[in-house]
Design a protein around this motif. Sequence first.
Motif, PDB file in Angstrom:
ATOM      1  N   LEU B 283      44.086  39.701  41.205  1.00  0.00           N
ATOM      2  CA  LEU B 283      43.074  39.753  39.926  1.00  0.00           C
ATOM      3  C   LEU B 283      41.545  40.255  40.438  1.00  0.00           C
ATOM      4  O   LEU B 283      41.261  41.058  40.103  1.00  0.00           O
ATOM      5  CB  LEU B 283      43.217  38.659  39.110  1.00  0.00           C
ATOM      6  N   ILE B 284      41.317  39.129  41.286  1.00  0.00           N
ATOM      7  CA  ILE B 284      40.080  39.417  41.886  1.00  0.00           C
ATOM      8  C   ILE B 284      39.809  40.612  42.879  1.00  0.00           C
ATOM      9  O   ILE B 284      38.808  41.226  42.838  1.00  0.00           O
ATOM     10  CB  ILE B 284      39.858  37.944  42.855  1.00  0.00           C
ATOM     11  N   GLY B 285      40.837  40.857  43.497  1.00  0.00           N
ATOM     12  CA  GLY B 285      40.950  42.023  44.338  1.00  0.00           C
ATOM     13  C   GLY B 285      40.766  43.276  43.828  1.00  0.00           C
ATOM     14  O   GLY B 285      39.867  44.358  44.037  1.00  0.00           O
ATOM     15  N   LEU B 286      41.475  43.306  42.597  1.00  0.00           N
ATOM     16  CA  LEU B 286      41.397  44.484  41.494  1.00  0.00           C
ATOM     17  C   LEU B 286      39.935  44.654  41.134  1.00  0.00           C
ATOM     18  O   LEU B 286      39.436  45.807  41.054  1.00  0.00           O
ATOM     19  CB  LEU B 286      42.204  44.440  40.577  1.00  0.00           C
ATOM     20  N   LEU B 287      39.281  43.440  40.564  1.00  0.00           N
ATOM     21  CA  LEU B 287      38.026  43.701  40.202  1.00  0.00           C
ATOM     22  C   LEU B 287      36.912  44.248  41.264  1.00  0.00           C
ATOM     23  O   LEU B 287      36.136  44.994  41.150  1.00  0.00           O
ATOM     24  CB  LEU B 287      37.406  42.268  39.857  1.00  0.00           C
ATOM     25  N   GLY B 288      37.237  43.676  42.726  1.00  0.00           N
ATOM     26  CA  GLY B 288      36.394  44.018  43.568  1.00  0.00           C
ATOM     27  C   GLY B 288      36.611  45.659  44.041  1.00  0.00           C
ATOM     28  O   GLY B 288      35.674  46.583  43.991  1.00  0.00           O
ATOM     29  N   VAL B 289      37.841  46.295  43.789  1.00  0.00           N
ATOM     30  CA  VAL B 289      38.079  47.679  43.899  1.00  0.00           C
ATOM     31  C   VAL B 289      37.314  48.277  42.819  1.00  0.00           C
ATOM     32  O   VAL B 289      36.584  49.514  42.979  1.00  0.00           O
ATOM     33  CB  VAL B 289      39.472  47.950  43.932  1.00  0.00           C
ATOM     34  N   ALA B 290      37.243  47.906  41.446  1.00  0.00           N
ATOM     35  CA  ALA B 290      36.601  48.479  40.427  1.00  0.00           C
ATOM     36  C   ALA B 290      35.024  48.532  40.788  1.00  0.00           C
ATOM     37  O   ALA B 290      34.635  49.535  40.636  1.00  0.00           O
ATOM     38  CB  ALA B 290      36.989  47.778  39.306  1.00  0.00           C
ATOM     39  N   ALA B 291      34.461  47.120  41.482  1.00  0.00           N
ATOM     40  CA  ALA B 291      33.249  47.309  41.610  1.00  0.00           C
ATOM     41  C   ALA B 291      32.797  48.295  42.599  1.00  0.00           C
ATOM     42  O   ALA B 291      31.667  48.872  42.606  1.00  0.00           O
ATOM     43  CB  ALA B 291      32.889  45.727  42.048  1.00  0.00           C
ATOM     44  N   LEU B 292      33.614  48.298  43.676  1.00  0.00           N
ATOM     45  CA  LEU B 292      33.237  49.517  44.688  1.00  0.00           C
ATOM     46  C   LEU B 292      33.302  50.710  44.222  1.00  0.00           C
ATOM     47  O   LEU B 292      32.424  51.523  44.592  1.00  0.00           O
ATOM     48  CB  LEU B 292      34.745  49.195  45.674  1.00  0.00           C
ATOM     49  N   ILE B 293      33.993  51.266  43.379  1.00  0.00           N
ATOM     50  CA  ILE B 293      33.951  52.603  42.747  1.00  0.00           C
ATOM     51  C   ILE B 293      33.164  52.652  41.845  1.00  0.00           C
ATOM     52  O   ILE B 293      32.243  53.797  42.149  1.00  0.00           O
ATOM     53  CB  ILE B 293      35.426  52.835  42.088  1.00  0.00           C
ATOM     54  N   TRP B 294      32.584  51.676  40.907  1.00  0.00           N
ATOM     55  CA  TRP B 294      31.653  51.927  40.059  1.00  0.00           C
ATOM     56  C   TRP B 294      30.258  51.683  40.770  1.00  0.00           C
ATOM     57  O   TRP B 294      29.296  52.733  40.510  1.00  0.00           O
ATOM     58  CB  TRP B 294      31.607  50.607  38.862  1.00  0.00           C
ATOM     59  N   GLY B 295      30.166  50.848  41.551  1.00  0.00           N
ATOM     60  CA  GLY B 295      28.717  50.838  42.345  1.00  0.00           C
ATOM     61  C   GLY B 295      28.580  52.091  43.177  1.00  0.00           C
ATOM     62  O   GLY B 295      27.437  52.585  43.035  1.00  0.00           O
TER      63      GLY B 295
END
Lengths: 105, 494, 141, 331
Positions: B283-295
């Motif tokens: 779950l945390i890793g998926l949040l990280g991927v989203a942050a990477l793309i959005w940021g």
Amino acid sequence: MSAFYLAAALFLLATILLGLIRVLRGPGSGDRMLAAQLFGTTGVTILLLLSMALGESALVDVALVFALLAVVAAVAFVRQHGLPEPPDTPVHRQHPEDRGPRDDR
Amino acid sequence: MIEAPETWLPTAIAGLVGLSLAVAVVATAWPRQAHRIGLFGALAVFAWVLGLSALFVAAGPEAEAAATRVALGGWEAPLGLMLHLDGLSMTLLVLTAIVALATSLYSLGYIHDRIERRQFWPLWLWLWAGLNMLFLSGDAFNLYITLEVVSLSAVALVAFTGTAAAVSGAVRYLLINILGSLSFLMGVVLLFGEHGVLDLVLLEARSEAGPTERMAAVLMTAGLMLKAALFPLHVWLAPAHGSAPAPVSAVLSGLVVTGSFYLLLRLWMGVFAPLATPAFGILIGLLGVAALIWGSAQALRAGRLKSIVAYSTVAQFGYLLVAFPLMLVDPDAWRVVVFFAVVHALAKASVFLAAGTLQHAAGHDRLAELGGVLRARPRTVFALGLAGVSLMGLPFTGGFIAKYLLLEAGLGTILAGSVIGVLWVVAIAGGGLLAAAYVLRMVAPAFHRGPERAGEAVSPWMDWVPLGLATVAALAGFAGTLTLHTLTLTPGAP
Amino acid sequence: MNGLAELAHTLAPGLLYPTGGAILFAMGLYGLIRRHHLVLRILALNIMGSGVFMVLLGVAARGEGPPDPVAQALTLTGIVVAVSATAFALALVVHLTRLTGHAVMLPGPPDDDAPVEDISREEHHADGGPAAPHPDQDRNP
Amino acid sequence: MSLLLVIFDLVLLAGIIGVAWRCLASTDLFRAVVLFITFGLLLALAWVRLEAPDIALAEAAIGAGITGALLLVTLERLRSIMAERHSGRPHTPPPDPSGPHALLRALHDPPPERHSFFPALIFALVVGSLLVTALWHQPQSTGLEPVVDAHMDVSGVDHPITAVLLNFRAYDTFLELAIVLIALLGAWSLGRHDLIPARPAPGPILPGTLRLLVPVAIVTGVYVLWAGSHAPGGAFQAGAILGAAGILLVLARPRQLPMAPGIPLRLGITAGVALFLLVGLYGLGAGHGFLGYADAWAYPLIILIEVAATLSIALTLVALFVAGRPAGDDA
């Protein structure tokens, strides 16, 4: 005896909750503030009654501080909203004290 | 007769807290000389931290068994408060000292107005003292207090330019910080109610996977994620970091955010370790991927130089989240994550400082009109590029080693049979490419043909400090072994 | 009779007040999300804080014997922190209103591409006052 | 007796939650502030029921006095800023607030949009119910009370909370003082102080009240400070009471604040932190550990720190109320 004190405290608490109607309804700021001030007085009494009922003498100090500091909010209110003035005074009267130079910001 | 380093270590730890507090207090009491006090204080604290780290590494083998714990006032836990120094906190203390010294030197040139100097220095010294205390704290409630010291002084520093954008960013930042602190405090209260102690080591010994720990973990993690601006709780970051004065942005993006992340790591390796399950990691890793793309997307779209840098912080911290599932599979990976955070902090701070120099020279930081200044200031552009290269992770920089190690850990996950490991590897590699895109966006105008315009004169501090810090970030790769070794001196870590 | 004893146990201050504190915390959170005026948001945060303190003091009053003095000391510290943060936040809100003409923070990301003044060059700022006001500069659409 | 207490608790909690609810739901900011003052009063009663008279004392000083005045003055500041922006005329005298006036909308928050209702409600319900579940599962632990009790004889004072605050966990208290100071530094960094808006208050009531109240408040503050070593009370409560006295004085003459001299004021606000730190560093040098005292010196040192802290807290609270640094600070 302590049951009596407690019952009295409970009654006073109920009057506070009843008094909330004035705070909620208003209509003026003065009504709301006055109701809150009344709660302060009631609070002091409740504290004194609880101190008797629970046998904690330290609560008297709390009541003392309460009685003293409830005034601060009242003074803040009065200083900003003013006292009710007689109807013949002009609304925008300039008090001599108010005409000082504006702060240098 | 020289005494063994261990005997000096407790005094040196308490002394660091005392020294950094003393500098802040003196600067507050005597604001007229605050910049001089600040300069000498910064040098003294920096030297003290270096000495402390030498002592710590020298005392190494003994420290491995247990962290060095100092009972303040002579009261041992659970009654009193304990300071707590281990490899993790030592690494972050050294990082803080380096970035803070660079920021202090830079500020000498950046903030030259008499009145502003008096406002800036005391707050900045409190912020630094707060960070030092945060990394040394070993008590849950004390952590809350140090977090408040850090966040209140950080908010004040964002606001102190007094412009509409800065004050509006600061208000948002303050509300978020108070909310995060309260959430954290509620978690502390729950843990205290269950176990009756506040000391982290004692809590760790008593914690299990019960309802209290679960709820406390949710509250404390959410609170710290708010403060660290980890996705999806990140919206406040760019306005606060982007509109603050350059040295403040550098410290916020480099150190304050890292401080919250440090706490997350510390809690999940200690008190909440029984709760860390693979599903949670994913779950945390998926949040990280989203942050990477959005940021990255925001950084590619933003029109202001400092906004780009601020959004890249969101993206880069996505990396740190991606590393969470790796840590659950490969117990050694956490050291790589910390190393990555350290390199990121150094590079990010130097990028912000370089951006501040360019903004000062040009009078604005709109990327479209910055070409002339960029062409005329090769030294600053070089600093920007060098730090940017470290953020991208090109070979021979600190960033390369960090990303390489992360990729290695990710590949290890795949070999261990985890399908979702592919996603992490793609994210780590793709994130580097996205970073390359927005770093190039920042420096590209320097290589276009066009008129040169040096703009406003820049003090030598503002000229050289970003370059120095960028060099440190790039060379951090050579300190990798030492850092990783220091980190092994953390008890309780896998 | 057994049920009554059970009820009295359930309604003991050590369980009743933490529940109330949890409700206050959740209510403050709700208010913080729903209301936009910054003063109301600060009040909501204060109510959340009071909820935390109520849980802490309630936890301290659990069980037999005198209440836990450490928890009470922590609460006192927490109240001081909350008051300082509130005072600072109110000062910020007044300053923001002076600059922008509104004290409302709408949800959603703000426009961070708005121009930013650079203090390293600003000489007029030396009087410590704010720069020229920017009416409604960062109001979101 | 115990039934009455349970009813009292239930009514009190219902009142606290109800008041907080109406406060957060009100569209009129003035009403919200008055409800918040009432909320503080009821909280103080709750702290009494939780056997925490120290906290009740602090809540009485803070909630009833300082925060209330601070919020009221903030509302008035917001109103006068709006009035200035709308009329272009500086210092319009405040209109009668009970009458209808367009500018009152400055202190009005429209009811929240419908679309955020369900998400926010569900979120809050989930958080609240999870919290309650966790709390109801907790054991009836006694916490650290026995540990503190065992060390009371070497703490230097007779009141356990003062012992925790100024001896066992002195570091927290030191940082608490630092946070008050940082909040003030932050407020000062925003610019010089503004006028506190006020209407003329003719008549003898206000000066008469002040002449009576301020000395009483000062005596009470000193008493609470002295009581702290053996009974509920202490530096922070005393500082808050003295600060409230200072706020009363500020409110009495809002247009002509005395020019606070820069250096003494700076020294005053940092005195508490500085003295605390000096004692702490001395403890480190003398081998008692940072912020530690020799047993024999614990009582006098604690009293010394408390006196300095009280003065600093009082000054800082007044300065936070005035908000913005005094002109003397830039000299």
